[in-house]
Design a protein around this motif. Sequence first.
Motif, PDB file in Angstrom:
ATOM      1  N   ARG A 129       4.180  32.727 -12.928  1.00  0.00           N
ATOM      2  CA  ARG A 129       3.233  32.029 -14.210  1.00  0.00           C
ATOM      3  C   ARG A 129       2.244  33.441 -14.845  1.00  0.00           C
ATOM      4  N   VAL A 130       2.207  33.540 -15.787  1.00  0.00           N
ATOM      5  CA  VAL A 130       1.307  33.964 -17.141  1.00  0.00           C
ATOM      6  C   VAL A 130      -0.256  33.284 -17.123  1.00  0.00           C
ATOM      7  N   ASP A 131      -0.948  34.090 -17.218  1.00  0.00           N
ATOM      8  CA  ASP A 131      -2.353  33.519 -17.012  1.00  0.00           C
ATOM      9  C   ASP A 131      -2.731  33.333 -18.640  1.00  0.00           C
ATOM     10  N   SER A 132      -3.726  32.746 -19.120  1.00  0.00           N
ATOM     11  CA  SER A 132      -3.861  32.217 -20.279  1.00  0.00           C
ATOM     12  C   SER A 132      -4.139  33.994 -21.256  1.00  0.00           C
ATOM     13  N   LEU A 133      -4.725  34.765 -20.597  1.00  0.00           N
ATOM     14  CA  LEU A 133      -5.546  35.818 -21.060  1.00  0.00           C
ATOM     15  C   LEU A 133      -5.042  36.686 -20.919  1.00  0.00           C
ATOM     16  N   GLU A 134      -3.609  36.983 -20.150  1.00  0.00           N
ATOM     17  CA  GLU A 134      -2.396  38.009 -19.843  1.00  0.00           C
ATOM     18  C   GLU A 134      -1.508  37.643 -21.296  1.00  0.00           C
ATOM     19  N   LEU A 135      -1.413  36.290 -21.604  1.00  0.00           N
ATOM     20  CA  LEU A 135      -0.802  35.579 -22.918  1.00  0.00           C
ATOM     21  C   LEU A 135      -1.255  36.098 -23.937  1.00  0.00           C
ATOM     22  N   LYS A 136      -2.248  35.706 -23.864  1.00  0.00           N
ATOM     23  CA  LYS A 136      -3.077  36.372 -25.116  1.00  0.00           C
ATOM     24  C   LYS A 136      -2.862  37.466 -25.221  1.00  0.00           C
ATOM     25  N   LYS A 137      -2.844  38.322 -24.383  1.00  0.00           N
ATOM     26  CA  LYS A 137      -2.784  39.683 -24.872  1.00  0.00           C
ATOM     27  C   LYS A 137      -1.152  40.195 -25.289  1.00  0.00           C
ATOM     28  N   LEU A 138      -0.672  39.815 -24.322  1.00  0.00           N
ATOM     29  CA  LEU A 138       0.578  39.843 -24.950  1.00  0.00           C
ATOM     30  C   LEU A 138       0.925  39.055 -25.928  1.00  0.00           C
ATOM     31  N   ALA A 139       0.905  38.022 -26.482  1.00  0.00           N
ATOM     32  CA  ALA A 139       0.515  37.230 -27.868  1.00  0.00           C
ATOM     33  C   ALA A 139       0.079  38.755 -29.296  1.00  0.00           C
ATOM     34  N   ARG A 140      -0.999  38.882 -29.150  1.00  0.00           N
ATOM     35  CA  ARG A 140      -1.757  39.624 -29.806  1.00  0.00           C
ATOM     36  C   ARG A 140      -0.352  40.607 -29.790  1.00  0.00           C
ATOM     37  N   ARG A 141      -0.248  41.846 -28.770  1.00  0.00           N
ATOM     38  CA  ARG A 141       0.734  43.509 -28.855  1.00  0.00           C
ATOM     39  C   ARG A 141       1.634  42.815 -29.480  1.00  0.00           C
ATOM     40  N   TYR A 142       2.964  41.339 -29.183  1.00  0.00           N
ATOM     41  CA  TYR A 142       4.060  41.043 -30.029  1.00  0.00           C
ATOM     42  C   TYR A 142       4.286  41.085 -31.297  1.00  0.00           C
ATOM     43  N   ARG A 143       2.501  40.619 -31.763  1.00  0.00           N
ATOM     44  CA  ARG A 143       2.060  39.727 -33.127  1.00  0.00           C
ATOM     45  C   ARG A 143       2.682  38.764 -33.355  1.00  0.00           C
ATOM     46  N   GLN A 144       2.300  38.073 -32.735  1.00  0.00           N
ATOM     47  CA  GLN A 144       2.796  36.032 -32.481  1.00  0.00           C
ATOM     48  C   GLN A 144       1.687  35.418 -32.532  1.00  0.00           C
ATOM     49  N   PRO A 145       1.833  34.493 -32.715  1.00  0.00           N
ATOM     50  CA  PRO A 145       0.716  33.297 -32.050  1.00  0.00           C
ATOM     51  C   PRO A 145       0.870  32.737 -30.678  1.00  0.00           C
ATOM     52  N   VAL A 146       0.239  32.391 -29.911  1.00  0.00           N
ATOM     53  CA  VAL A 146       0.084  31.976 -28.161  1.00  0.00           C
ATOM     54  C   VAL A 146       1.154  29.725 -28.679  1.00  0.00           C
ATOM     55  N   ALA A 147       0.984  29.880 -30.043  1.00  0.00           N
ATOM     56  CA  ALA A 147       1.366  28.611 -29.589  1.00  0.00           C
ATOM     57  C   ALA A 147       3.396  29.003 -29.788  1.00  0.00           C
ATOM     58  N   TYR A 148       3.975  30.266 -30.128  1.00  0.00           N
ATOM     59  CA  TYR A 148       5.534  30.490 -30.424  1.00  0.00           C
ATOM     60  C   TYR A 148       5.567  30.471 -29.013  1.00  0.00           C
ATOM     61  N   PHE A 149       5.426  31.117 -28.584  1.00  0.00           N
ATOM     62  CA  PHE A 149       5.817  31.821 -26.726  1.00  0.00           C
ATOM     63  C   PHE A 149       5.487  29.977 -25.573  1.00  0.00           C
ATOM     64  N   LEU A 150       4.280  29.258 -26.222  1.00  0.00           N
ATOM     65  CA  LEU A 150       4.761  27.921 -25.750  1.00  0.00           C
ATOM     66  C   LEU A 150       5.280  27.059 -25.963  1.00  0.00           C
ATOM     67  N   ALA A 151       6.102  26.990 -27.506  1.00  0.00           N
ATOM     68  CA  ALA A 151       6.409  26.141 -28.046  1.00  0.00           C
ATOM     69  C   ALA A 151       7.452  25.453 -26.779  1.00  0.00           C
ATOM     70  N   GLU A 152       7.838  23.930 -26.621  1.00  0.00           N
ATOM     71  CA  GLU A 152       8.802  23.045 -26.239  1.00  0.00           C
ATOM     72  C   GLU A 152       9.992  23.425 -26.535  1.00  0.00           C
ATOM     73  N   GLU A 153      10.553  23.114 -27.664  1.00  0.00           N
ATOM     74  CA  GLU A 153      12.046  23.311 -27.845  1.00  0.00           C
ATOM     75  C   GLU A 153      12.078  24.148 -28.213  1.00  0.00           C
ATOM     76  N   LYS A 154      13.748  24.647 -27.717  1.00  0.00           N
ATOM     77  CA  LYS A 154      14.291  25.705 -26.840  1.00  0.00           C
ATOM     78  C   LYS A 154      14.167  26.844 -28.249  1.00  0.00           C
ATOM     79  N   ASP A 155      14.952  26.635 -29.455  1.00  0.00           N
ATOM     80  CA  ASP A 155      15.278  26.899 -30.098  1.00  0.00           C
ATOM     81  C   ASP A 155      13.416  27.694 -31.172  1.00  0.00           C
TER      82      ASP A 155
END
Length: 134
Positions: free
Chosen positions: A55-81
């Motif tokens: 599992r990834v905790d919220s702070l780790e996900l925030k760091k990864l999203a910032r590094r990848y320059r994507q919003p956290v919501a993209y990584f958590l989106a439920e739709e497969k594509d």
Amino acid sequence: MTPPPDNRDRDPELVRLGERLKKTRDYLNMSQQFVSDSTGIPRSAISDIERGERRVDSLELKKLARRYRQPVAYFLAEEKDADAGEYSLAGLPRALAQLTDGDAKTVLEFAEYLTLRRAAEREEQDADGGSPTA
């Protein structure tokens, strides 16, 4: 040595999140070590997260999203594509507010150019009977 668990034994949401993170990291041509060094998340943890085994905790996900320059919501989106662009566009009004009038006009002109280019590509595809391009 124990064989690694297959995807059927893992939480599908963790697997989807891990796949999205890995796909984004690969697209950006970043190594796990580089991401580890720049986020402070251990490389082994990044590997386990990408495989859906941790599992990834919220702070780790925030760091990864910032590094990848994507919003956290993209990584958590439920739709497969899920499309990263749709989630990135959500912050566009805030970004536009910081621009000068001239800059905003340039952004609008570029958006119009992209729209026209996409329409031309579709016309070309329809004429050729081909498949869509990225």
